[in-house]
Design a protein around this motif. Structure first.
Motif, PDB file in Angstrom:
ATOM      1  N   ARG A  17       0.831  -1.203   0.000  1.00  0.00           N
ATOM      2  CA  ARG A  17       0.000   0.000   0.000  1.00  0.00           C
ATOM      3  C   ARG A  17       0.870   1.259   0.000  1.00  0.00           C
ATOM      4  O   ARG A  17       1.437   1.627   1.028  1.00  0.00           O
ATOM      5  CB  ARG A  17      -0.927  -0.001   1.208  1.00  0.00           C
ATOM      6  N   ALA A  18       0.975   1.899  -1.151  1.00  0.00           N
ATOM      7  CA  ALA A  18       1.733   3.148  -1.249  1.00  0.00           C
ATOM      8  C   ALA A  18       0.963   4.275  -0.577  1.00  0.00           C
ATOM      9  O   ALA A  18       1.543   5.178   0.033  1.00  0.00           O
ATOM     10  CB  ALA A  18       1.989   3.488  -2.715  1.00  0.00           C
ATOM     11  N   VAL A  19      -0.370   4.245  -0.701  1.00  0.00           N
ATOM     12  CA  VAL A  19      -1.261   5.200  -0.020  1.00  0.00           C
ATOM     13  C   VAL A  19      -2.391   4.390   0.590  1.00  0.00           C
ATOM     14  O   VAL A  19      -3.054   3.612  -0.092  1.00  0.00           O
ATOM     15  CB  VAL A  19      -1.808   6.251  -1.020  1.00  0.00           C
ATOM     16  N   GLY A  39       9.508   8.025  -0.027  1.00  0.00           N
ATOM     17  CA  GLY A  39       8.703   6.812  -0.140  1.00  0.00           C
ATOM     18  C   GLY A  39       7.456   6.812   0.713  1.00  0.00           C
ATOM     19  O   GLY A  39       6.748   5.799   0.804  1.00  0.00           O
ATOM     20  N   ALA A  40       7.134   7.941   1.343  1.00  0.00           N
ATOM     21  CA  ALA A  40       5.961   8.016   2.225  1.00  0.00           C
ATOM     22  C   ALA A  40       4.645   7.935   1.451  1.00  0.00           C
ATOM     23  O   ALA A  40       3.605   7.616   2.020  1.00  0.00           O
ATOM     24  CB  ALA A  40       5.991   9.304   3.040  1.00  0.00           C
ATOM     25  N   GLY A  41       4.694   8.270   0.155  1.00  0.00           N
ATOM     26  CA  GLY A  41       3.474   8.210  -0.647  1.00  0.00           C
ATOM     27  C   GLY A  41       2.972   9.555  -1.126  1.00  0.00           C
ATOM     28  O   GLY A  41       1.875   9.661  -1.675  1.00  0.00           O
ATOM     29  N   LYS A  42       3.789  10.600  -0.977  1.00  0.00           N
ATOM     30  CA  LYS A  42       3.349  11.958  -1.324  1.00  0.00           C
ATOM     31  C   LYS A  42       3.036  12.079  -2.817  1.00  0.00           C
ATOM     32  O   LYS A  42       1.979  12.588  -3.203  1.00  0.00           O
ATOM     33  CB  LYS A  42       4.424  12.988  -0.930  1.00  0.00           C
ATOM     34  N   THR A  43       3.970  11.621  -3.631  1.00  0.00           N
ATOM     35  CA  THR A  43       3.772  11.739  -5.078  1.00  0.00           C
ATOM     36  C   THR A  43       2.587  10.889  -5.535  1.00  0.00           C
ATOM     37  O   THR A  43       1.797  11.309  -6.392  1.00  0.00           O
ATOM     38  CB  THR A  43       5.056  11.320  -5.823  1.00  0.00           C
ATOM     39  N   THR A  44       2.452   9.720  -4.942  1.00  0.00           N
ATOM     40  CA  THR A  44       1.317   8.860  -5.283  1.00  0.00           C
ATOM     41  C   THR A  44       0.007   9.533  -4.880  1.00  0.00           C
ATOM     42  O   THR A  44      -0.961   9.549  -5.657  1.00  0.00           O
ATOM     43  CB  THR A  44       1.449   7.488  -4.592  1.00  0.00           C
TER      44      THR A  44
HETATM   45  P1  ATP Z   1       9.747  10.901  -2.434  1.00  0.00           P
HETATM   46  O1  ATP Z   1       9.782  11.925  -1.345  1.00  0.00           O
HETATM   47  O2  ATP Z   1      10.989  10.065  -2.468  1.00  0.00           O
HETATM   48  O3  ATP Z   1       9.353  11.438  -3.774  1.00  0.00           O
HETATM   49  P2  ATP Z   1       7.034   9.959  -1.977  1.00  0.00           P
HETATM   50  O4  ATP Z   1       6.602  10.288  -0.592  1.00  0.00           O
HETATM   51  O5  ATP Z   1       6.580  10.831  -3.071  1.00  0.00           O
HETATM   52  O6  ATP Z   1       8.609   9.818  -2.001  1.00  0.00           O
HETATM   53  P3  ATP Z   1       5.942   7.812  -3.553  1.00  0.00           P
HETATM   54  O7  ATP Z   1       6.811   8.117  -4.719  1.00  0.00           O
HETATM   55  O8  ATP Z   1       4.507   8.156  -3.654  1.00  0.00           O
HETATM   56  O9  ATP Z   1       6.556   8.455  -2.244  1.00  0.00           O
HETATM   57  O10 ATP Z   1       6.096   6.266  -3.260  1.00  0.00           O
HETATM   58  C1  ATP Z   1       5.370   5.569  -2.237  1.00  0.00           C
HETATM   59  C2  ATP Z   1       5.670   4.070  -2.296  1.00  0.00           C
HETATM   60  O11 ATP Z   1       5.066   3.523  -3.480  1.00  0.00           O
HETATM   61  C3  ATP Z   1       7.154   3.748  -2.376  1.00  0.00           C
HETATM   62  O12 ATP Z   1       7.392   2.568  -1.620  1.00  0.00           O
HETATM   63  C4  ATP Z   1       7.375   3.500  -3.847  1.00  0.00           C
HETATM   64  O13 ATP Z   1       8.446   2.591  -4.040  1.00  0.00           O
HETATM   65  C5  ATP Z   1       6.046   2.888  -4.296  1.00  0.00           C
HETATM   66  N1  ATP Z   1       5.707   3.211  -5.688  1.00  0.00           N
HETATM   67  C6  ATP Z   1       5.428   4.447  -6.182  1.00  0.00           C
HETATM   68  N2  ATP Z   1       5.142   4.388  -7.494  1.00  0.00           N
HETATM   69  C7  ATP Z   1       5.233   3.084  -7.847  1.00  0.00           C
HETATM   70  C8  ATP Z   1       5.049   2.349  -9.068  1.00  0.00           C
HETATM   71  N3  ATP Z   1       4.686   2.976 -10.200  1.00  0.00           N
HETATM   72  N4  ATP Z   1       5.254   1.006  -9.047  1.00  0.00           N
HETATM   73  C9  ATP Z   1       5.596   0.377  -7.914  1.00  0.00           C
HETATM   74  N5  ATP Z   1       5.770   0.988  -6.729  1.00  0.00           N
HETATM   75  C10 ATP Z   1       5.609   2.317  -6.685  1.00  0.00           C
END
Ligand code: ATP
Length: 235
Positions: A17-19, A39-44
């Motif tokens: 679960r990314a989010v 990797g917290a999930g912000k971009t997702t």
């Molecule tokens: P950062 O600050 O490094 O940009 P973030 O908070 O934006 O990180 P995300 O990029 O949303 O975090 O990633 C959240 C989790 O989901 C991570 O464990 C990442 O590896 C995983 N993840 C994100 N996108 C994908 C994808 N397309 N396929 C598989 N796993 C993914």
């Protein structure tokens, strides 16, 4: 009523679960920061909000309208702008033309020049309107991205790590820019620089391991032991 209301958003990749069941509101005119470790999930989460990523569960509501089923370009037309990555700038086109390309889908052709001029003025790049985007400094290129977001006169501007790679004077100018924008549109700011977060945010949402860990004013976030342990490190 909030401008943007995310409800129970969930997204998994390969069973992870990314989010995970995240709800978040952004008020009108609010500057909301979204922070959390890598990797917290912000971009997702932002991808789910703007429609670049399809949610497994949950809802996205903009100004009372459920937009969960709408594709990204329809959400953009309803007033959600996302700062383009630097790679989306056409280096061989003038600054003005880059911003015009971002504005065109949102308005009649005759309205584009004024909208572009206004967006360039807001970010302080009028003098550079004729320059090739690729000839600008990195900091100015980031401002072109913000102007591209502003050109559609958004109700919500989402800025994804806008100060990354900027010098201290550029960061100071960015803070002034955001202050000048607040009131015109709401801002969701994904930001690693805590000084910027503390200076600009009305409220801060902290994500950790895909879940919302804490939400509050910058002072409350700074003082929370759970946030310190998960993100800020020992005081
Ligand atoms: P950062 O600050 O490094 O940009 P973030 O908070 O934006 O990180 P995300 O990029 O949303 O975090 O990633 C959240 C989790 O989901 C991570 O464990 C990442 O590896 C995983 N993840 C994100 N996108 C994908 C994808 N397309 N396929 C598989 N796993 C993914």
């Amino acid at each position: 009523m909030s401008l943007l209301s995310l409800r129970g958003l969930t997204k998994s990749y390969d069973g992870v679960r990314a989010v995970d069941d995240v709800s978040l509101d952004v008020g009108r005119g609010e500057v909301r920061a979204l922070i959390g470790p890598n990797g917290a999930g912000k971009t997702t989460l932002v991808g789910l909000a703007i429609g670049r990523i399809a949610a497994d569960a949950g809802r996205v509501v903009l100004d009372g309208q459920d937009i969960t089923a709408l594709p990204a370009h329809r959400r953009a037309r309803l007033g959600m702008a996302y700062t383009f990555q630097i790679t989306s700038i056409y280096a061989r086109l003038p600054v003005f033309e880059n911003v015009a390309l971002a504005a065109r889908p949102h308005m009649m052709a005759g309205e584009v020049p004024d909208a572009v001029a206004q967006a360039l003025e807001q970010v302080g790049l009028e003098r550079h309107r004729g320059a090739l985007a690729g000839d600008l400094s990195y900091g100015h290129q980031r401002l072109v991205e913000i102007a591209m977001g502003l050109a559609s006169a958004p109700r919500l501007l989402i800025l994804d790590e806008p100060t990354q790679g900027l010098s201290e004077p550029e960061i100071a100018a960015f803070k002034d820019l955001v202050r000048s924008l607040s009131g015109r549109c709401a801002i969701l700011l994904i930001e690693h620089n805590m000084d910027v977060v503390m200076a600009l945010a009305d409220r801060v949402s902290v994500l950790a391991a895909g879940a919302l860990l804490f939400e509050g004013t910058p002072d409350a976030v700074r003082a929370d032991p759970g946030v310190q342990a998960a993100y800020l490190g020992a005081p």
